[in-house]
Design a protein around this motif. Structure first.
Motif, PDB file in Angstrom:
ATOM      1  N   THR A 137      20.833  79.732  82.914  1.00  0.00           N
ATOM      2  CA  THR A 137      19.433  80.061  82.663  1.00  0.00           C
ATOM      3  C   THR A 137      18.546  79.599  83.804  1.00  0.00           C
ATOM      4  O   THR A 137      17.643  80.324  84.246  1.00  0.00           O
ATOM      5  CB  THR A 137      18.972  79.413  81.347  1.00  0.00           C
ATOM      6  N   GLU A 138      18.799  78.407  84.330  1.00  0.00           N
ATOM      7  CA  GLU A 138      18.012  77.907  85.459  1.00  0.00           C
ATOM      8  C   GLU A 138      18.215  78.769  86.699  1.00  0.00           C
ATOM      9  O   GLU A 138      17.264  79.063  87.441  1.00  0.00           O
ATOM     10  CB  GLU A 138      18.399  76.462  85.753  1.00  0.00           C
ATOM     11  N   THR A 139      19.464  79.204  86.925  1.00  0.00           N
ATOM     12  CA  THR A 139      19.739  80.050  88.089  1.00  0.00           C
ATOM     13  C   THR A 139      19.026  81.391  87.977  1.00  0.00           C
ATOM     14  O   THR A 139      18.396  81.862  88.936  1.00  0.00           O
ATOM     15  CB  THR A 139      21.258  80.272  88.222  1.00  0.00           C
ATOM     16  N   LEU A 140      19.120  82.029  86.807  1.00  0.00           N
ATOM     17  CA  LEU A 140      18.449  83.314  86.609  1.00  0.00           C
ATOM     18  C   LEU A 140      16.933  83.164  86.711  1.00  0.00           C
ATOM     19  O   LEU A 140      16.253  84.040  87.265  1.00  0.00           O
ATOM     20  CB  LEU A 140      18.840  83.898  85.251  1.00  0.00           C
ATOM     21  N   SER A 141      16.413  82.061  86.178  1.00  0.00           N
ATOM     22  CA  SER A 141      14.967  81.834  86.262  1.00  0.00           C
ATOM     23  C   SER A 141      14.521  81.686  87.711  1.00  0.00           C
ATOM     24  O   SER A 141      13.463  82.189  88.107  1.00  0.00           O
ATOM     25  CB  SER A 141      14.585  80.581  85.468  1.00  0.00           C
ATOM     26  N   ALA A 142      15.346  80.998  88.504  1.00  0.00           N
ATOM     27  CA  ALA A 142      15.004  80.844  89.925  1.00  0.00           C
ATOM     28  C   ALA A 142      15.028  82.193  90.639  1.00  0.00           C
ATOM     29  O   ALA A 142      14.169  82.475  91.492  1.00  0.00           O
ATOM     30  CB  ALA A 142      15.975  79.875  90.584  1.00  0.00           C
ATOM     31  N   LEU A 143      16.009  83.052  90.303  1.00  0.00           N
ATOM     32  CA  LEU A 143      16.070  84.376  90.925  1.00  0.00           C
ATOM     33  C   LEU A 143      14.880  85.236  90.533  1.00  0.00           C
ATOM     34  O   LEU A 143      14.282  85.916  91.377  1.00  0.00           O
ATOM     35  CB  LEU A 143      17.377  85.070  90.522  1.00  0.00           C
ATOM     36  N   VAL A 144      14.535  85.208  89.246  1.00  0.00           N
ATOM     37  CA  VAL A 144      13.383  85.979  88.789  1.00  0.00           C
ATOM     38  C   VAL A 144      12.101  85.429  89.403  1.00  0.00           C
ATOM     39  O   VAL A 144      11.168  86.183  89.740  1.00  0.00           O
ATOM     40  CB  VAL A 144      13.307  85.968  87.245  1.00  0.00           C
ATOM     41  N   GLY A 145      12.046  84.118  89.568  1.00  0.00           N
ATOM     42  CA  GLY A 145      10.856  83.503  90.157  1.00  0.00           C
ATOM     43  C   GLY A 145      10.580  83.963  91.572  1.00  0.00           C
ATOM     44  O   GLY A 145       9.436  83.929  92.042  1.00  0.00           O
ATOM     45  N   ARG A 146      11.621  84.406  92.284  1.00  0.00           N
ATOM     46  CA  ARG A 146      11.424  84.889  93.642  1.00  0.00           C
ATOM     47  C   ARG A 146      10.617  86.190  93.691  1.00  0.00           C
ATOM     48  O   ARG A 146      10.082  86.556  94.739  1.00  0.00           O
ATOM     49  CB  ARG A 146      12.774  85.106  94.317  1.00  0.00           C
ATOM     50  N   LEU A 147      10.594  86.901  92.567  1.00  0.00           N
ATOM     51  CA  LEU A 147       9.810  88.134  92.526  1.00  0.00           C
ATOM     52  C   LEU A 147       8.316  87.858  92.533  1.00  0.00           C
ATOM     53  O   LEU A 147       7.520  88.762  92.815  1.00  0.00           O
ATOM     54  CB  LEU A 147      10.178  88.944  91.275  1.00  0.00           C
ATOM     55  N   GLN A 148       7.914  86.647  92.211  1.00  0.00           N
ATOM     56  CA  GLN A 148       6.496  86.300  92.147  1.00  0.00           C
ATOM     57  C   GLN A 148       6.067  85.676  93.478  1.00  0.00           C
ATOM     58  O   GLN A 148       6.188  84.465  93.678  1.00  0.00           O
ATOM     59  CB  GLN A 148       6.238  85.338  90.986  1.00  0.00           C
TER      60      GLN A 148
ATOM     61  N   ASP B 271      29.466  64.555  72.647  1.00  0.00           N
ATOM     62  CA  ASP B 271      29.953  65.815  72.093  1.00  0.00           C
ATOM     63  C   ASP B 271      30.474  66.683  73.235  1.00  0.00           C
ATOM     64  O   ASP B 271      29.716  67.105  74.115  1.00  0.00           O
ATOM     65  CB  ASP B 271      28.799  66.515  71.362  1.00  0.00           C
ATOM     66  N   ARG B 272      31.773  66.952  73.231  1.00  0.00           N
ATOM     67  CA  ARG B 272      32.360  67.767  74.299  1.00  0.00           C
ATOM     68  C   ARG B 272      31.780  69.182  74.319  1.00  0.00           C
ATOM     69  O   ARG B 272      31.701  69.813  75.381  1.00  0.00           O
ATOM     70  CB  ARG B 272      33.883  67.852  74.130  1.00  0.00           C
ATOM     71  N   LEU B 273      31.404  69.697  73.154  1.00  0.00           N
ATOM     72  CA  LEU B 273      30.874  71.054  73.111  1.00  0.00           C
ATOM     73  C   LEU B 273      29.575  71.175  73.896  1.00  0.00           C
ATOM     74  O   LEU B 273      29.243  72.256  74.390  1.00  0.00           O
ATOM     75  CB  LEU B 273      30.655  71.480  71.653  1.00  0.00           C
ATOM     76  N   TRP B 274      28.821  70.084  73.962  1.00  0.00           N
ATOM     77  CA  TRP B 274      27.593  70.119  74.754  1.00  0.00           C
ATOM     78  C   TRP B 274      27.919  70.392  76.221  1.00  0.00           C
ATOM     79  O   TRP B 274      27.262  71.199  76.878  1.00  0.00           O
ATOM     80  CB  TRP B 274      26.846  68.796  74.604  1.00  0.00           C
ATOM     81  N   ASP B 275      28.943  69.722  76.744  1.00  0.00           N
ATOM     82  CA  ASP B 275      29.319  69.910  78.145  1.00  0.00           C
ATOM     83  C   ASP B 275      30.032  71.239  78.371  1.00  0.00           C
ATOM     84  O   ASP B 275      29.870  71.867  79.428  1.00  0.00           O
ATOM     85  CB  ASP B 275      30.225  68.768  78.606  1.00  0.00           C
ATOM     86  N   LEU B 276      30.827  71.675  77.390  1.00  0.00           N
ATOM     87  CA  LEU B 276      31.632  72.883  77.572  1.00  0.00           C
ATOM     88  C   LEU B 276      30.849  74.166  77.323  1.00  0.00           C
ATOM     89  O   LEU B 276      31.139  75.201  77.936  1.00  0.00           O
ATOM     90  CB  LEU B 276      32.847  72.842  76.634  1.00  0.00           C
ATOM     91  N   VAL B 277      29.870  74.132  76.428  1.00  0.00           N
ATOM     92  CA  VAL B 277      29.179  75.357  76.018  1.00  0.00           C
ATOM     93  C   VAL B 277      27.734  75.381  76.497  1.00  0.00           C
ATOM     94  O   VAL B 277      27.296  76.346  77.155  1.00  0.00           O
ATOM     95  CB  VAL B 277      29.226  75.511  74.479  1.00  0.00           C
ATOM     96  N   TYR B 278      26.987  74.330  76.205  1.00  0.00           N
ATOM     97  CA  TYR B 278      25.541  74.408  76.383  1.00  0.00           C
ATOM     98  C   TYR B 278      25.078  74.069  77.800  1.00  0.00           C
ATOM     99  O   TYR B 278      24.109  74.670  78.282  1.00  0.00           O
ATOM    100  CB  TYR B 278      24.848  73.510  75.355  1.00  0.00           C
ATOM    101  N   LEU B 279      25.739  73.157  78.474  1.00  0.00           N
ATOM    102  CA  LEU B 279      25.338  72.869  79.849  1.00  0.00           C
ATOM    103  C   LEU B 279      25.558  74.065  80.774  1.00  0.00           C
ATOM    104  O   LEU B 279      24.687  74.369  81.606  1.00  0.00           O
ATOM    105  CB  LEU B 279      26.087  71.636  80.365  1.00  0.00           C
ATOM    106  N   PRO B 280      26.693  74.793  80.669  1.00  0.00           N
ATOM    107  CA  PRO B 280      26.813  76.010  81.489  1.00  0.00           C
ATOM    108  C   PRO B 280      25.733  77.048  81.187  1.00  0.00           C
ATOM    109  O   PRO B 280      25.226  77.706  82.103  1.00  0.00           O
ATOM    110  CB  PRO B 280      28.207  76.539  81.123  1.00  0.00           C
ATOM    111  N   ILE B 281      25.357  77.190  79.903  1.00  0.00           N
ATOM    112  CA  ILE B 281      24.285  78.123  79.555  1.00  0.00           C
ATOM    113  C   ILE B 281      22.971  77.673  80.177  1.00  0.00           C
ATOM    114  O   ILE B 281      22.190  78.487  80.708  1.00  0.00           O
ATOM    115  CB  ILE B 281      24.160  78.248  78.032  1.00  0.00           C
ATOM    116  N   ALA B 282      22.710  76.368  80.132  1.00  0.00           N
ATOM    117  CA  ALA B 282      21.474  75.842  80.718  1.00  0.00           C
ATOM    118  C   ALA B 282      21.448  76.070  82.229  1.00  0.00           C
ATOM    119  O   ALA B 282      20.414  76.464  82.796  1.00  0.00           O
ATOM    120  CB  ALA B 282      21.339  74.358  80.396  1.00  0.00           C
ATOM    121  N   ARG B 283      22.587  75.831  82.895  1.00  0.00           N
ATOM    122  CA  ARG B 283      22.625  76.047  84.348  1.00  0.00           C
ATOM    123  C   ARG B 283      22.452  77.522  84.691  1.00  0.00           C
ATOM    124  O   ARG B 283      21.754  77.866  85.658  1.00  0.00           O
ATOM    125  CB  ARG B 283      23.953  75.515  84.899  1.00  0.00           C
TER     126      ARG B 283
END
Length: 666
Positions: free
Chosen positions: A632-643, A618-630
């Motif tokens: 989310t992981e980046t923001l989670s890593a940034l927030v994790g630095r506060l701990q 499904d192309r939509l998985w690569d075009l829409v959801y994988l960027p959202i997942a990446r």
């Protein structure tokens, strides 16, 4: 002593389902199969009867002594609720009876939990249809999501099933947030959260549009509308087949109910562009679903994508009804809405039948890969006959039920007059052509589905040990097959029962014109414009088959001889020479290659053991959801630095927050 009302019967059935689910935790395995599931089917039959009664009765309301002190639960039974409760009850009868035989080999611990989740799932869906306030609606909606999640992950020891369940729960909760925001906008801080208050909100056109879009997003996540469909092809194959039948046949319709409730009932008036958005999304969803169904090799994933296609068709009908109603063309709005509701009911029976049929195949063979099936019509003839009914129905062939609703929807396209918006007059013919394309491809998909599984020769040796369905499975499948037949042969009676819903939502009915020439002939508008008689067509087909068989027996009996089929000069015929599921989907894959994310692994010509692999993604998985997942992981890593794990750093955060609040207050 007051008389019993439909709402009383429905309340008793819901409490009965809950009691049966709790009883399954303590009952022995034999009692669960012999008593609890049959009792659940009886409660479903009571729900269907009460809902049918309520379709011709005045609306009922009730306030339950449950909930919070200032937020009690409100119930409301009107014709819209009754129609979907009828769909729920009638379909559940066949699924519950089928489950008695299907779960007979399950161990007691798993069966007890499944019994609890199964019956609470049914009760939650019924409460969604009856809820008359946002509080009860969201409680029932989340209960439905959680119970269905546990049903999907019944085989939770399999990692793929756990991932499918997580994805389903994630999308379900994202949709629930949008639904909650939708109710919040309609409530607007005025009064309580009852639907009666929301009807009197008198929103501006801007906030009404925001409400509609939130509802379309939130309920669309549950329905599997593009691009929120990603959970559906994963969850349906992961769940046990009766659960897949309930989710596809019934649960998806709770989202259809929600869209109709918000758009036509709570908002009151509609804007024409809402219909354009829904129509466009519906067409894209239908075409996407049927194209991906055509290239699947897993029979349950094929049916899951087929569900996406049919939800798209239902959304097309909703969009068309909204457009016509916004321009005060209520007769055509009633026609489009009737076709929509008819197709929702049809899809519940058709897809329930097909998912249960694939469950029987999986139970008998241990395979759901089409590449390893084939020839089951010789080993499972009873199942083959019943699944054939569902396959022909969902392919849209007359005189079965799938044809009637799609034909009515096409009539709404063809009979539409000129609309005030010029580009709508260009869009509607294109949309009609796209709808016909989707219907034609659906027939192609069902030829592949039925032909690969039941016709030809077995593609795997263990298929020879397959056994036909048992008594309980046969009864459940026969119930759903009879529904497909009767809904197709007697459309006028069905439309007359849909009329109260159309009257409630668009202020017009179709039954007066549909039955103007009697129950034998269906005439959506005028007899000279279009008419259809399924019984006459059925008799013509039956007579044609009878005389064909009679002629063969009369004139050719004794003159036939059997011989080997021409083998192109190659004498060693094997099952590998049959057209495979991959080969069947190859033309669609080539024609629509632009839309598929095709991954191919081609071996080297010098490879001694070559391995070929092809995958359609499904192309939509690569075009829409994988960027959202990446992201989310980046923001989670940034927030994790506060701990940092250091108390003085946390005290510094608190001090800075207090300073910021003091500055803001000043």
């Amino acid at each position: 002593m007051s008389a019993v009302t439909p709402l009383d019967l429905l309340g008793a059935s819901i409490l009965g389902w809950m009691a049966l689910g709790l009883g399954g935790l303590f009952a022995p395995r034999r009692a669960i199969l012999a008593l609890i599931f049959p009792a659940g089917a009886a409660a479903a039959l009571l729900v269907a009867g009460a809902a049918l009664w309520a379709l011709g009765a005045p609306a009922e309301t009730a306030v339950l002594p449950l909930g919070l002190p200032d937020l009690p639960f409100h119930l409301h039974l009107d014709t819209l609720s009754a129609f979907f409760l009828l769909l729920l009850g009638a379909t559940t009868v066949g699924i519950s009876v089928f489950s008695i035989g299907y779960f007979r080999d399950m161990d007691r611990a798993t069966l007890s939990l499944l019994c609890l989740e199964y019956h609470f799932f049914l009760a939650a869906m019924a409460l969604v249809f009856l809820a008359d306030d946002a509080y009860l609606f969201m409680v029932a909606w989340e209960t439905m999501a959680l119970s269905s999640y546990f049903l999907v992950t019944t085989d939770h020891h399999v990692p793929e099933i756990r991932r499918a369940g997580f994805l389903y729960l994630l999308v379900a909760h994202v949709g629930a947030i949008a639904i909650l925001m939708c109710f919040g906008v309609m409530q607007g801080g005025h009064g309580d959260y009852t639907f009666a208050t929301m009807r009197d909100a008198h929103l501006t056109s801007f906030w009404a549009s925001v409400t509609f879009l939130l509802a379309l997003f939130g309920f669309g996540a549950k329905a599997g509308i593009l691009p929120l469909h990603i959970w559906l092809p994963e969850a349906h194959p992961a769940a046990p087949s009766p659960v897949s039948a309930m989710m596809s046949g019934i649960m998806l319709k709770t989202a259809v109910y929600g869209i109709l409730r918000v758009t036509f009932d709570l908002l009151g008036s509609q804007q024409w562009w809402w219909g354009t958005v829904a129509l466009t999304l519906g067409l894209l969803t239908a075409l996407f679903g049927v194209m991906f169904a055509a290239v699947q090799t897993d029979m349950k994933r094929l049916l899951a994508y087929s569900s996406i296609e049919n939800i798209g068709i239902i959304l097309v009908g909703i969009g068309l009804a909204v457009t016509f109603h916004a321009f005060h063309k209520d007769a055509l709005a009633a026609l489009a809405l009737t076709a929509t509701l008819y197709h929702a009911l049809n899809h519940a029976f058709m897809k329930g039948l097909l998912f249960l049929g694939t469950g029987s195949v999986l139970h008998a063979t241990g395979e759901r890969n089409l590449a390893k099936l084939g020839g089951l019509i010789h080993r499972m003839p009873k199942l083959a006959l019943l699944v054939l009914v569902g396959s022909l129905a969902i392919a849209g062939l007359p005189p079965l039920n799938g044809f009637v609703s799609e034909w009515l929807l096409l009539q709404a396209f063809l009979l539409s007059p000129g609309l005030p918006q010029s580009y709508l007059n260009m869009l509607i013919p294109v949309a009609a052509a796209a709808l016909v394309l989707a219907a034609a491809l659906a027939g192609y998909v069902m030829v592949k589905f039925y032909g690969i599984i039941f016709l030809g020769q077995p593609r795997d040796e263990k298929i020879a040990a397959a056994h036909d369905i048992g008594v309980w499975e046969r009864i459940g499948l026969t119930w759903l097959a009879l529904g497909c037949i009767l809904l197709g042969l007697f459309p006028v009676f069905v439309i007359l029962h849909i009329d109260p819903v159309a009257q409630l939502l668009v202020g017009h009915t179709l039954g007066s014109s549909a039955a103007q020439t009697g129950w034998l002939m269906l005439t959506p508008i005028l007899p000279e414009r279009a008419s259809y008689s399924p019984l006459v067509l059925f008799l013509i087909i039956a007579v044609g088959i009878f005389f064909t068989l009679f002629a063969v027996k009369k004139f050719y009996h004794g003159r036939l001889r059997r011989g080997p089929a021409w083998d192109c000069g190659f004498p060693e015929q094997t099952a590998r020479m049959q057209d495979s599921a991959e080969g069947f989907g190859q033309p669609i894959r080539q024609i629509f290659e632009l839309f598929f994310g095709i991954v191919r692994e081609v071996p080297s010509p010098f490879d001694k053991k070559p391995h070929y692999h092809g995958e359609t993604r499904d192309r939509l998985w690569d075009l829409v959801y994988l960027p959202i997942a990446r992201l989310t992981e980046t923001l989670s890593a940034l927030v994790g630095r506060l701990q940092h794990g250091r108390i003085h750093i946390y005290l510094l955060y608190s001090f800075v927050t207090l300073l910021a609040l003091l500055a803001f207050i000043r």
